[in-house]
Design an enzyme around this catalytic site. Structure first.
Site, PDB file in Angstrom:
ATOM      1  N   GLY A 137       0.924  -1.237  -0.042  1.00  0.00           N
ATOM      2  CA  GLY A 137       0.137   0.166  -0.064  1.00  0.00           C
ATOM      3  C   GLY A 137       1.118   1.325  -0.117  1.00  0.00           C
ATOM      4  CG  LEU A 138       3.689   4.226  -2.487  1.00  0.00           C
ATOM      5  CD1 LEU A 138       4.231   4.620  -0.958  1.00  0.00           C
ATOM      6  CD2 LEU A 138       4.772   4.031  -3.377  1.00  0.00           C
ATOM      7  CB  THR A 139      -1.386   4.467  -4.864  1.00  0.00           C
ATOM      8  OG1 THR A 139      -0.035   4.076  -5.707  1.00  0.00           O
ATOM      9  CG2 THR A 139      -1.995   5.417  -5.616  1.00  0.00           C
ATOM     10  CD  GLU A 140      -1.511   8.477   1.243  1.00  0.00           C
ATOM     11  OE1 GLU A 140      -1.865   9.400   1.260  1.00  0.00           O
ATOM     12  OE2 GLU A 140      -1.145   7.851   2.091  1.00  0.00           O
ATOM     13  CG  HIS A 143      -1.118  12.070  -1.662  1.00  0.00           C
ATOM     14  ND1 HIS A 143      -0.340  13.497  -1.876  1.00  0.00           N
ATOM     15  CD2 HIS A 143      -1.781  12.108  -0.726  1.00  0.00           C
ATOM     16  CE1 HIS A 143      -1.037  14.402  -1.177  1.00  0.00           C
ATOM     17  NE2 HIS A 143      -1.858  13.641  -0.251  1.00  0.00           N
ATOM     18  CG  LEU A 345      -7.043 -10.701 -34.577  1.00  0.00           C
ATOM     19  CD1 LEU A 345      -5.654 -10.359 -34.391  1.00  0.00           C
ATOM     20  CD2 LEU A 345      -7.627 -11.654 -33.218  1.00  0.00           C
ATOM     21  N   GLY A 346      -9.153  -7.115 -37.149  1.00  0.00           N
ATOM     22  CA  GLY A 346     -10.462  -6.520 -37.546  1.00  0.00           C
ATOM     23  C   GLY A 346     -11.495  -6.457 -36.051  1.00  0.00           C
ATOM     24  CD  GLU A 370       5.159  -1.904  -9.811  1.00  0.00           C
ATOM     25  OE1 GLU A 370       6.141  -1.548  -9.457  1.00  0.00           O
ATOM     26  OE2 GLU A 370       4.371  -2.866  -9.095  1.00  0.00           O
ATOM     27  CB  THR A 372       2.581   7.449 -15.149  1.00  0.00           C
ATOM     28  OG1 THR A 372       3.473   8.543 -15.024  1.00  0.00           O
ATOM     29  CG2 THR A 372       1.701   7.546 -14.076  1.00  0.00           C
TER      30      THR A 372
HETATM   31  C1  LIG Z   1      -4.798  -2.161 -11.847  1.00  0.00           C
HETATM   32  C2  LIG Z   1      -3.937  -0.983 -11.026  1.00  0.00           C
HETATM   33  C3  LIG Z   1      -3.132  -1.615 -10.070  1.00  0.00           C
HETATM   34  C4  LIG Z   1      -2.331  -0.909  -9.024  1.00  0.00           C
HETATM   35  N1  LIG Z   1      -1.842  -1.559  -7.882  1.00  0.00           N
HETATM   36  C5  LIG Z   1      -1.219  -0.753  -7.103  1.00  0.00           C
HETATM   37  C6  LIG Z   1      -0.544  -1.494  -5.815  1.00  0.00           C
HETATM   38  O1  LIG Z   1      -0.540  -2.472  -5.652  1.00  0.00           O
HETATM   39  N2  LIG Z   1      -0.143  -0.668  -4.858  1.00  0.00           N
HETATM   40  C7  LIG Z   1       0.122   0.687  -5.063  1.00  0.00           C
HETATM   41  O2  LIG Z   1       0.746   1.388  -4.199  1.00  0.00           O
HETATM   42  N3  LIG Z   1      -0.242   1.526  -6.331  1.00  0.00           N
HETATM   43  C8  LIG Z   1      -0.946   0.692  -7.050  1.00  0.00           C
HETATM   44  N4  LIG Z   1      -1.419   1.132  -8.394  1.00  0.00           N
HETATM   45  C9  LIG Z   1      -1.560   2.642  -8.316  1.00  0.00           C
HETATM   46  C10 LIG Z   1      -0.314   3.157  -9.512  1.00  0.00           C
HETATM   47  O3  LIG Z   1       0.824   3.036  -9.067  1.00  0.00           O
HETATM   48  C11 LIG Z   1      -0.800   4.640  -9.541  1.00  0.00           C
HETATM   49  O4  LIG Z   1      -2.024   4.638 -10.348  1.00  0.00           O
HETATM   50  C12 LIG Z   1       0.385   5.366 -10.254  1.00  0.00           C
HETATM   51  O5  LIG Z   1       1.252   5.721  -9.375  1.00  0.00           O
HETATM   52  C13 LIG Z   1      -0.006   6.817 -10.921  1.00  0.00           C
HETATM   53  O6  LIG Z   1      -0.867   7.678  -9.616  1.00  0.00           O
HETATM   54  P1  LIG Z   1      -2.221   8.033 -10.158  1.00  0.00           P
HETATM   55  O7  LIG Z   1      -3.174   7.281 -10.642  1.00  0.00           O
HETATM   56  O8  LIG Z   1      -2.632   8.843  -8.947  1.00  0.00           O
HETATM   57  O9  LIG Z   1      -2.100   9.288 -11.377  1.00  0.00           O
HETATM   58  P2  LIG Z   1      -1.393  10.719 -10.869  1.00  0.00           P
HETATM   59  O10 LIG Z   1      -0.212  10.787 -10.156  1.00  0.00           O
HETATM   60  O11 LIG Z   1      -2.586  11.673 -10.692  1.00  0.00           O
HETATM   61  O12 LIG Z   1      -1.116  11.152 -12.556  1.00  0.00           O
HETATM   62  C14 LIG Z   1      -2.089  11.575 -13.565  1.00  0.00           C
HETATM   63  C15 LIG Z   1      -1.358  11.824 -14.674  1.00  0.00           C
HETATM   64  O13 LIG Z   1      -0.445  13.127 -14.510  1.00  0.00           O
HETATM   65  C16 LIG Z   1       1.009  12.583 -14.932  1.00  0.00           C
HETATM   66  N5  LIG Z   1       1.877  13.269 -14.030  1.00  0.00           N
HETATM   67  C17 LIG Z   1       1.899  13.517 -12.636  1.00  0.00           C
HETATM   68  N6  LIG Z   1       2.981  13.865 -12.384  1.00  0.00           N
HETATM   69  C18 LIG Z   1       3.617  14.463 -13.147  1.00  0.00           C
HETATM   70  C19 LIG Z   1       4.598  15.207 -13.313  1.00  0.00           C
HETATM   71  N7  LIG Z   1       5.619  15.776 -12.272  1.00  0.00           N
HETATM   72  N8  LIG Z   1       5.214  15.781 -14.668  1.00  0.00           N
HETATM   73  C20 LIG Z   1       4.523  15.029 -15.541  1.00  0.00           C
HETATM   74  N9  LIG Z   1       3.310  14.360 -15.410  1.00  0.00           N
HETATM   75  C21 LIG Z   1       2.964  14.064 -14.499  1.00  0.00           C
HETATM   76  C22 LIG Z   1       0.962  11.135 -14.649  1.00  0.00           C
HETATM   77  O14 LIG Z   1       1.920  10.719 -15.490  1.00  0.00           O
HETATM   78  C23 LIG Z   1      -0.447  10.817 -15.229  1.00  0.00           C
HETATM   79  O15 LIG Z   1      -0.442  10.786 -16.604  1.00  0.00           O
HETATM   80  C24 LIG Z   1      -2.306   0.477  -9.126  1.00  0.00           C
HETATM   81  C25 LIG Z   1      -2.860   0.946 -10.250  1.00  0.00           C
HETATM   82  C26 LIG Z   1      -3.694   0.396 -11.143  1.00  0.00           C
HETATM   83  C27 LIG Z   1      -4.296   0.914 -12.146  1.00  0.00           C
END
Ligand SMILES: Cc1cc2nc3c(=O)[nH]c(=O)nc-3n(C[C@H](O)[C@H](O)[C@H](O)COP(=O)(O)OP(=O)(O)OC[C@H]3O[C@@H](n4cnc5c(N)ncnc54)[C@H](O)[C@@H]3O)c2cc1C
Length: 391
Positions: A137-140, A143, A345-346, A370, A372
């Site tokens: 659990g890292l993503t919020e 954040h 594959l159309g 992991e 973006t």
């Molecule tokens: C199916 C799935 C499974 C996941 N599993 C896990 C998990 O097990 N554990 C976990 O902790 N997280 C997990 N995640 C979360 C994932 O790591 C985050 O979605 C990812 O880090 C992006 O965060 P966000 O979705 O909040 O997008 P945001 O950070 O809000 O970004 C939105 C857009 O803005 C861009 N952006 C952001 N900052 C900048 C910048 N400084 N410069 C340019 N562009 C920027 C991004 O690249 C993106 O295009 C999962 C996500 C999905 C979809």
């Protein structure tokens, strides 16, 4: 050149000849497992948005959970073996590879690397066997790319910790027995082990995803969860804790996506050799051949990159920037191949009768999680220019 009835030359450059016998054994074992246990069901699981929990012990029996770690029931295999396993799992489905990546690289790895002896003894053998499931659990909600700004907080109360906040998009969250949760403290970011059933700890699965449907994704909620002092990972402080785990998992991804790309290429090549329009096979049209030729070239480049990075990892010299390059480049290659395959594959390409749209949709998540694509571009931009463009 092969006759039209032969399978497409997916490894024209004979890259797999560079693998050791042990690595080829891993490849063949995982391929057989996915052919027997996954492929007959995966389209249905994807459509239903489920994946059986019972897969964990089966993956554990095959030695695939934490396979690159040593001791505590893990297989202790090399980085290339781990990569090859990820490739073969993701050729079946990115969700399957995600299960294994999260368990091994994001949940077991921090316990193995930063945990106390008691934490390792308690969790690692059961996790390696697939009897206990972990999540990371890292993503919020607010954040994602900027985890350093996280608001989940753990404060001391005597020798205990009180954890409050929430995490979002957590793979395996709803089925996990143990959550590795990263939280701010007065002492910087710390990792805490939160067991299922801890009072105040709840999970809720995220539905209506159109990507990684055969994978559980969840929210984690912590409402003043009281944890003992022994819940904290003693060996790391700061963002480098979670980032080091992500570097491990990204390495698995840069291999895994070459499997998804291969599955799409094979499906498109096969279709091109049988589907007829205008009285001839669509594989006989030069436009189709151009697509297939570039798909093969791009896929093989991605495989060479993965193998090279694997050997660097085995030598212990791989850097986070190299992993960023591999993740950024190979995921982009795979998603482009999946989309190009879809066109061959159309209309059939949009159904679950073929694996291509499932892979293409899955890869949308892989592009985002992991780190973006944009974040890896910025990491490389900083390595090239010496200037950070994050803020
Ligand atoms: C199916 C799935 C499974 C996941 N599993 C896990 C998990 O097990 N554990 C976990 O902790 N997280 C997990 N995640 C979360 C994932 O790591 C985050 O979605 C990812 O880090 C992006 O965060 P966000 O979705 O909040 O997008 P945001 O950070 O809000 O970004 C939105 C857009 O803005 C861009 N952006 C952001 N900052 C900048 C910048 N400084 N410069 C340019 N562009 C920027 C991004 O690249 C993106 O295009 C999962 C996500 C999905 C979809």
């Amino acid at each position: 050149m092969p006759r039209t009835t032969d399978p497409a030359p997916t490894d024209l450059l004979r890259i797999d000849d560079e693998l050791t016998d042990d690595e080829r054994l891993v490849r063949d074992t995982v391929r057989k497992f996915t052919a027997d246990q996954i492929m007959p069901h995966i389209a249905d699981w994807f459509e239903a948005g489920t994946v059986p929990r019972e897969l964990f012990p089966e993956l554990g029996q095959l030695g695939l959970l934490g396979m690159h770690l040593s001791g505590y029931g893990s297989a202790g295999m090399g980085a290339v073996s781990y990569g090859v396993a990820c490739r073969e799992l993701e050729a079946a489905d990115s969700g399957l590879r995600s299960m294994v990546s999260v368990q091994g690289s994001l949940a077991m790895f921090p316990i193995w690397k930063y945990g106390s002896d008691e934490q390792k003894d308690e969790w690692l053998p059961r996790m390696a066997a697939g009897q206990a499931i972990g999540c990371f659990g890292l993503t919020e909600p607010d954040h994602g790319s900027d985890p350093g700004s996280m608001s989940t907080y753990a404060k001391r109360n005597g020798s205990d910790w009180i954890l409050s906040g929430s995490k979002m998009w957590i793979t395996n969250g709803g089925i996990a027995d143990i959550a590795v949760v990263w939280a701010s403290t007065d002492d910087g970011i710390r990792g805490l082990l939160v067991p299922r059933g801890a009072r105040g700890f709840g999970t809720r699965n995220i539905h209506k995803k159109l990507s990684l449907r055969a994978s559980v994704t969840s929210e984690l909620h912590f409402d003043d969860v009281r944890l003992p002092a022994s819940a904290v990972l003693p060996g790391v402080r700061g963002l480098k804790g979670p980032l080091s785990c992500l570097s491990e998992a990204r390495y698995g991804i840069l291999w895994g996506v070459t499997g998804a790309a291969r599955a799409c290429f094979e499906s498109a090549a096969d279709y091109a050799r049988t589907r007829e329009q205008f009285g001839r096979k669509i594989g006989g049209f030069q436009l189709t051949q151009r697509k297939l030729a570039w798909m093969l070239a791009d896929m093989q480049r991605a495989q060479l990159l993965a193998l090279h990075l694997g050997r660097l990892k085995e030598a212990g010299t791989i850097t986070p920037e190299q992993v960023s390059l591999g993740k950024m480049s190979n995921v982009r290659t795979a998603i482009d191949i999946a989309r190009e395959a879809r066109t061959i594959l159309g209309a059939n390409g949009v159904t679950l009768e073929y694996p291509v749209i499932r892979h293409a949709n899955n890869l949308e998540s892989v592009l985002t999680y992991e780190g973006t694509e944009e974040i890896h571009i910025l990491a490389l931009g900083q390595a090239i220019t010496g200037i950070s463009a994050y803020r």
